[in-house]
Design a protein around this motif. Structure first.
Motif, mmCIF file in Angstrom:
data_model
loop_
_atom_site.group_PDB
_atom_site.id
_atom_site.type_symbol
_atom_site.label_atom_id
_atom_site.label_comp_id
_atom_site.label_asym_id
_atom_site.label_seq_id
_atom_site.Cartn_x
_atom_site.Cartn_y
_atom_site.Cartn_z
ATOM 1 N N SER A 1 0.828 -1.115 0.098
ATOM 2 C CA SER A 1 -0.116 -0.003 -0.007
ATOM 3 C C SER A 1 0.836 1.248 0.039
ATOM 4 C CB SER A 1 -0.866 -0.065 1.448
ATOM 5 O OG SER A 1 -0.295 0.298 2.418
ATOM 6 N N TYR A 2 2.144 0.981 0.075
ATOM 7 C CA TYR A 2 2.935 2.392 0.256
ATOM 8 C C TYR A 2 3.387 2.730 -1.105
ATOM 9 C CZ TYR A 2 3.808 0.697 5.091
ATOM 10 O OH TYR A 2 3.634 0.384 6.264
ATOM 11 N N SER A 3 3.428 4.177 -0.973
ATOM 12 C CA SER A 3 3.959 4.850 -2.539
ATOM 13 C C SER A 3 5.410 4.683 -2.847
ATOM 14 C CB SER A 3 3.501 6.269 -2.291
ATOM 15 O OG SER A 3 4.328 6.891 -1.350
ATOM 16 N N ASN B 1 4.972 3.140 -7.340
ATOM 17 C CA ASN B 1 4.090 2.815 -6.169
ATOM 18 C C ASN B 1 3.977 1.233 -6.243
ATOM 19 O OD1 ASN B 1 1.273 1.824 -5.232
ATOM 20 N ND2 ASN B 1 0.850 3.933 -5.224
ATOM 21 N N HIS B 2 4.291 0.780 -5.088
ATOM 22 C CA HIS B 2 4.671 -0.660 -4.570
ATOM 23 C C HIS B 2 3.495 -1.495 -5.117
ATOM 24 C CE1 HIS B 2 7.495 -0.036 -0.986
ATOM 25 N NE2 HIS B 2 7.907 0.543 -2.131
ATOM 26 N N THR C 1 2.196 -1.678 -7.713
ATOM 27 C CA THR C 1 2.451 -2.321 -9.209
ATOM 28 C C THR C 1 3.873 -3.014 -9.093
ATOM 29 O OG1 THR C 1 3.809 -0.309 -9.568
ATOM 30 C CG2 THR C 1 1.401 -0.286 -9.875
ATOM 31 N N SER D 1 1.508 6.989 3.445
ATOM 32 C CA SER D 1 1.793 6.909 2.056
ATOM 33 C C SER D 1 3.195 5.815 2.166
ATOM 34 C CB SER D 1 2.132 8.130 1.316
ATOM 35 O OG SER D 1 3.051 9.056 2.109
ATOM 36 N N ASN D 2 3.773 6.300 3.242
ATOM 37 C CA ASN D 2 5.120 5.561 3.975
ATOM 38 C C ASN D 2 5.081 5.452 5.269
ATOM 39 O OD1 ASN D 2 6.230 4.867 1.115
ATOM 40 N ND2 ASN D 2 6.700 6.961 0.897
ATOM 41 N N ASP E 1 13.015 -0.056 -2.800
ATOM 42 C CA ASP E 1 11.999 -0.115 -3.356
ATOM 43 C C ASP E 1 11.781 -1.427 -4.183
ATOM 44 O OD1 ASP E 1 10.156 2.122 -2.382
ATOM 45 O OD2 ASP E 1 11.458 3.452 -3.566
#
Length: 316
Positions: free
Chosen positions: A41-43, A49-50, A52, A97-98, A151
């Motif tokens: 769910s984190y950006s 974006n995670h 994807t 977001s993170n 990431d």
């Protein structure tokens, strides 16, 4: 009437219970999530974006769209503050977001200094693609923290990890951090600091190194490693410098030269389980590559005064 008053009292009591219960239900929703589902769910910090990434989308497709990879990491996918300290301007939180696992109020210079000292985590072969972020910050006890957060954006079809031990060369450390006030004649070595704050065997998506600036190992003459005499991690003299490798107080330096190198491994994560057998493992070096080498200059923030306390959060 008695019935009406009793009914009102019951409604008021129920309302109070509901108000008390709602935060608990919200917290239950937060804590019922798995580490990988929160990570998905984190950006992220690299513009990808995670949700994807292969660890999330690829594994979900392989599982018929029912979930993410079942791979577990030592740092619980950025969320274990014993391993991974990601600074931010709030109390530690795994939502948003993170995640924030270190309140920047406790860092010298506050959030402004933390924000100014973030470096893209890149490879020397493809430095235009950020693979994560390096955070540099100092606390008021003069400890320097270096956090490497990976990431999920990889040129390969998989997820990149930091791994202990180094699967490609077990005799070599999986990560190398060097800190000094100048660049030694032979350059910054790979054996000054090799141990994060929690070093156990396994895969990591985040790791933090903690260095006492009041007593930094001399990169030419010593390494921060296990002392066979004391059984503790400390500065140990290199061969040829026995009893002649004093550490140095760098807490008053204006700036430091820092080198970060990570022997990263990319594994396929489109399978339901995090299997490393029968999987092509891709090796690469990530760090603070600047076009000439793995090093950067870090301006030490002032620790003379603690910043104003952050405002209290409004009631929810």
């Amino acid at each position: 009437s008695w019935a009406e008053s009793t009914g009102c009292a019951m409604l008021q009591t129920s309302g109070r219970r509901l108000r008390l219960l709602l935060p608990l239900l919200l917290l239950e929703g937060v804590f019922s999530q798995t580490p990988i589902s929160r990570w998905c769910s984190y950006s992220g910090f690299s513009g990808v974006n995670h949700a994807t990434t292969q660890a999330c989308l690829g594994a979900a497709i392989a599982n018929g769209g029912t979930g993410q990879t079942t791979c577990t990491t030592v740092d619980s996918w950025w969320q274990d503050q014993r391993v991974c300290l990601i600074p931010g301007p709030s109390v530690p939180s795994l939502t948003g977001s993170n995640p924030v696992t270190f309140n920047s109020y406790n860092a010298c210079g506050g959030q402004a200094a933390v924000a100014a000292a973030q470096i893209p985590l890149v490879s020397n072969t493809n430095p235009m693609v950020a693979r994560g972020r390096i955070f540099l910050f100092v606390d008021f006890d003069r400890f320097l923290y270096i956090t490497l957060a990976l990431d999920g954006n990889t040129p390969q079809n998989g997820q990149t990890y930091y791994e202990i031990p180094n699967r490609f060369n077990i005799a070599q450390p999986s990560a190398a951090v060097a800190v000094w006030d100048t660049v030694p004649g032979g350059g910054l070595p790979d054996d000054q600091y090799n141990y994060p704050i929690l070093a156990i065997n396994g895969l990591y998506t985040c790791a933090t190194f903690k260095i006492n600036l009041r007593s930094v190992c001399n990169p030419t003459t010593s390494s921060f490693t296990w002392d066979p005499n004391t059984g503790a991690l400390q500065c140990v003299c290199k061969p040829g410098y026995a009893n002649n490798c004093p550490s140095k107080d760098l807490s008053g330096a204006s700036s430091l030269v820092i080198a970060v190198k990570l022997s990263a491994v990319t594994l396929q994560t489109t399978q339901p389980a995090c299997s490393t057998t029968g999987t092509t493992a891709v090796s690469e070096i990530l760090g603070n590559w600047n076009g000439f080498g793995f090093f950067s200059t870090f301006t030490l923030p002032s620790c003379a005064a603690r910043p104003p306390a952050p405002p209290n959060l409004p009631p929810s």
